[in-house]
Design an enzyme around this catalytic site. Structure first.
Site, PDB file in Angstrom:
ATOM      1  N   THR A  46       0.817  -1.220   0.000  1.00 13.08           N
ATOM      2  CA  THR A  46       0.000   0.000   0.000  1.00 13.08           C
ATOM      3  C   THR A  46       0.844   1.261   0.000  1.00 13.08           C
ATOM      4  OG1 THR A  46      -1.825  -1.092   1.120  1.00 13.08           O
ATOM      5  CG2 THR A  46      -1.697   1.284   1.382  1.00 13.08           C
ATOM      6  N   ASP A  91       1.389  -6.303  -4.722  1.00 16.08           N
ATOM      7  CA  ASP A  91       0.554  -6.385  -3.525  1.00 16.08           C
ATOM      8  C   ASP A  91       1.069  -7.612  -2.793  1.00 16.08           C
ATOM      9  OD1 ASP A  91      -1.634  -7.322  -1.795  1.00 16.08           O
ATOM     10  OD2 ASP A  91      -2.839  -5.795  -2.795  1.00 16.08           O
ATOM     11  N   SER A  92       1.337  -7.498  -1.509  1.00 15.58           N
ATOM     12  CA  SER A  92       2.027  -8.598  -0.814  1.00 15.58           C
ATOM     13  C   SER A  92       1.169  -9.851  -0.699  1.00 15.58           C
ATOM     14  CB  SER A  92       2.505  -8.155   0.561  1.00 15.58           C
ATOM     15  OG  SER A  92       1.450  -8.108   1.487  1.00 15.58           O
ATOM     16  N   SER A  93      -0.122  -9.756  -1.019  1.00 16.52           N
ATOM     17  CA  SER A  93      -0.937 -10.975  -1.055  1.00 16.52           C
ATOM     18  C   SER A  93      -0.446 -11.908  -2.161  1.00 16.52           C
ATOM     19  CB  SER A  93      -2.410 -10.629  -1.293  1.00 16.52           C
ATOM     20  OG  SER A  93      -2.859  -9.829  -0.230  1.00 16.52           O
ATOM     21  N   THR A 123       1.415  -4.889   3.986  1.00 16.40           N
ATOM     22  CA  THR A 123       1.176  -5.352   5.364  1.00 16.40           C
ATOM     23  C   THR A 123       0.544  -6.742   5.417  1.00 16.40           C
ATOM     24  OG1 THR A 123      -1.003  -4.297   5.458  1.00 16.40           O
ATOM     25  CG2 THR A 123       0.883  -3.010   6.246  1.00 16.40           C
ATOM     26  N   ASP A 124      -0.177  -7.124   4.332  1.00 18.14           N
ATOM     27  CA  ASP A 124      -0.940  -8.384   4.401  1.00 18.14           C
ATOM     28  C   ASP A 124      -0.071  -9.585   4.750  1.00 18.14           C
ATOM     29  OD1 ASP A 124      -3.203  -6.974   3.832  1.00 18.14           O
ATOM     30  OD2 ASP A 124      -3.364  -7.622   1.746  1.00 18.14           O
ATOM     31  N   THR A 194       2.700 -10.326  14.167  1.00 19.63           N
ATOM     32  CA  THR A 194       1.534 -10.766  13.399  1.00 19.63           C
ATOM     33  C   THR A 194       0.690  -9.531  13.070  1.00 19.63           C
ATOM     34  OG1 THR A 194      -0.263 -12.384  13.385  1.00 19.63           O
ATOM     35  CG2 THR A 194       0.090 -11.241  15.468  1.00 19.63           C
ATOM     36  N   GLN A 307      -5.295 -21.036  19.527  1.00 23.67           N
ATOM     37  CA  GLN A 307      -6.065 -19.983  18.862  1.00 23.67           C
ATOM     38  C   GLN A 307      -5.940 -18.655  19.613  1.00 23.67           C
ATOM     39  OE1 GLN A 307     -10.123 -21.375  18.231  1.00 23.67           O
ATOM     40  NE2 GLN A 307      -9.371 -23.271  17.345  1.00 23.67           N
ATOM     41  N   CYS A 308      -5.510 -18.726  20.868  1.00 20.35           N
ATOM     42  CA  CYS A 308      -5.258 -17.487  21.630  1.00 20.35           C
ATOM     43  C   CYS A 308      -3.904 -16.949  21.185  1.00 20.35           C
ATOM     44  CB  CYS A 308      -5.163 -17.762  23.126  1.00 20.35           C
ATOM     45  SG  CYS A 308      -6.570 -18.606  23.808  1.00 20.35           S
TER      46      CYS A 308
HETATM   47  N1  ASP Z   1      -2.838  -5.434   0.166  1.00 19.58           N
HETATM   48  C1  ASP Z   1      -1.738  -4.605   0.647  1.00 19.58           C
HETATM   49  C2  ASP Z   1      -0.453  -5.436   0.615  1.00 19.58           C
HETATM   50  O1  ASP Z   1      -0.294  -6.281   1.453  1.00 19.58           O
HETATM   51  C3  ASP Z   1      -2.031  -4.135   2.025  1.00 19.58           C
HETATM   52  C4  ASP Z   1      -0.997  -3.210   2.632  1.00 19.58           C
HETATM   53  O2  ASP Z   1       0.104  -3.025   2.191  1.00 19.58           O
HETATM   54  O3  ASP Z   1      -1.339  -2.599   3.666  1.00 19.58           O
HETATM   55  O4  ASP Z   1       0.338  -5.264  -0.267  1.00 19.58           O
END
Ligand code: ASP
Length: 374
Positions: A46, A91-93, A123-124, A194, A307-308
């Site tokens: 992002t 996009d890191s996804s 961030t993903d 995380t 899961q915690c």
């Molecule tokens: N979809 C974005 C990514 O992970 C989200 C971000 O950077 O905040 O590339």
């Protein structure tokens, strides 16, 4: 994706006798102190995105233009920076293991030329990359700080500027021989972090290890929490990491044993079982327990993570956990799922047997878990 080039170099300033002077100024007395050099690797995210017809998307060259609009980077207190932008920025996804290998390789290749590295990353999946890199960058003696933002650098309101500037300053001024995430106002150990918020500027947490540093009016790095600089300096060695047949499975009341049975089929090598509380499962469900037991006997590694997010697995605290332990499930201690996945990939890449993988999973290899004395 795998081609890269240093796209922009800023030579900013140098220091003399603790006072900062312009690079072009003559140093007439004393010995000129070498300026710190930081390499920024822009993978995407992002932070460097702009709006497209289907939503935000990374834009090549965007970061370079935005950095040129940040006069603070030319402040004499800032280090010299070089920016390497990946082609394409992503996009890191969409990140893949090949990208981790490239990143680790790029850091290693330029390791001697820079005092530290700042990796701009979406961030993903930032916590996944920050968990994988410590297993890959062995003998690291310099900071590798991942950062990004929730809003693009080009927005009027954004968290990108502060994140980037502070990450650069931390990488230049402090002894942090670790892969970290700097985000919000916290410096976190990468393999403990995380993503915890899709909207807050404090998007990351480190539930089971305290922050390595904080940024308020003062920058503070808590050296007693930071890993030591390697004593034997053999240089940086890149360890490979390959895709592996591993999966995660979250328990819930009413979970289907049939679905679990289907997941626990070869070629699966390891399953992260996201259990309840201290590491408990539906022990009264005989089909569930048998299914787990058979998979363990067949050599599939089943790793118990809670899961915690806070706290550690205590597999024998309750009967409902002891049953899992007796079935052959091993404790994942207080690892994040991201760190556990990276560790499993790293261990299986070394061609270890299932038994050896289980042994290594109990040891702290790169700061990813708190070893408890039992
Ligand atoms: N979809 C974005 C990514 O992970 C989200 C971000 O950077 O905040 O590339």
């Amino acid at each position: 994706m795998l081609c890269s080039s240093i796209q922009c170099r800023r030579t900013l300033n140098t220091q003399r006798n603790n006072s900062v002077v312009n690079k072009n100024q003559r140093v007439s007395q004393g010995v000129a102190k070498q300026m710190k050099k930081i390499c920024i690797i822009n993978t995407g995210g992002t932070i460097g995105m702009a709006a497209g017809p289907d939503g935000l998307r990374p834009e090549a060259g965007f970061i370079e233009k935005q950095l040129a609009l940040m006069p603070e980077l030319n402040n004499p207190s800032m280090p010299q920076i070089a920016v390497q932008e990946y082609d394409p920025v992503i996009d890191s996804s969409n990140i893949q293991i090949a990208d981790w290998l490239k990143l680790a390789g790029d850091i290693a290749r330029q390791y001697d030329q820079f005092d530290g590295f700042v990796v701009m990353h979406g961030t993903d999946t930032m916590a996944y990359t920050a968990s994988a890199l410590p297993f890959m960058l062995r003998g690291l003696g310099k900071p590798v700080i991942l950062t990004g933002s929730q809003l693009p650098l080009g927005e009027v309101r954004n968290d990108a500027r502060e994140n980037l500037k502070t990450a650069i300053i931390l990488a230049a001024q402090y002894v942090i021989p670790e892969v970290c995430i700097y985000f919000g106002d916290q410096l976190l150990r990468g393999c403990r972090a995380t993503k915890c918020s899709a909207s807050s500027f404090n998007a990351f947490s480190s539930p089971n290890y305290p922050p390595l540093g904080t940024a308020g009016t003062e920058l503070e790095v808590f050296q007693d929490r930071v890993r030591q600089v390697p004593q034997v300096v053999n240089g940086l060695k890149v360890e490979s990491l390959q895709q592996q047949e591993i999966a995660t499975f979250r328990l819930f009341p009413g979970v289907s044993v049939e679905v679990l049975e289907n997941v626990l089929q070869r070629p699966l090598k390891a399953l992260i079982l996201e259990s309840f509380g201290d590491g408990n499962g539906p022990a009264c469900n005989r089909g569930f327990v048998e299914c787990i037991q058979q998979a363990c006997q067949a050599g599939i590694v089943i790793l118990n993570l809670s899961q915690c997010s806070h706290g550690s697995i205590r597999q024998t605290a309750y009967e409902t956990g002891t049953v899992l332990q007796k079935a052959g499930v091993v404790s994942g201690h207080d690892m994040t799922v991201e760190a556990a996945l990276a560790k499993l990939m790293y261990l299986f890449t070394r061609d270890l047997s299932a038994e050896d993988v289980k042994t290594e999973l109990q040891r702290n290899l790169v700061g990813e878990l708190t070893e408890t004395v039992t």
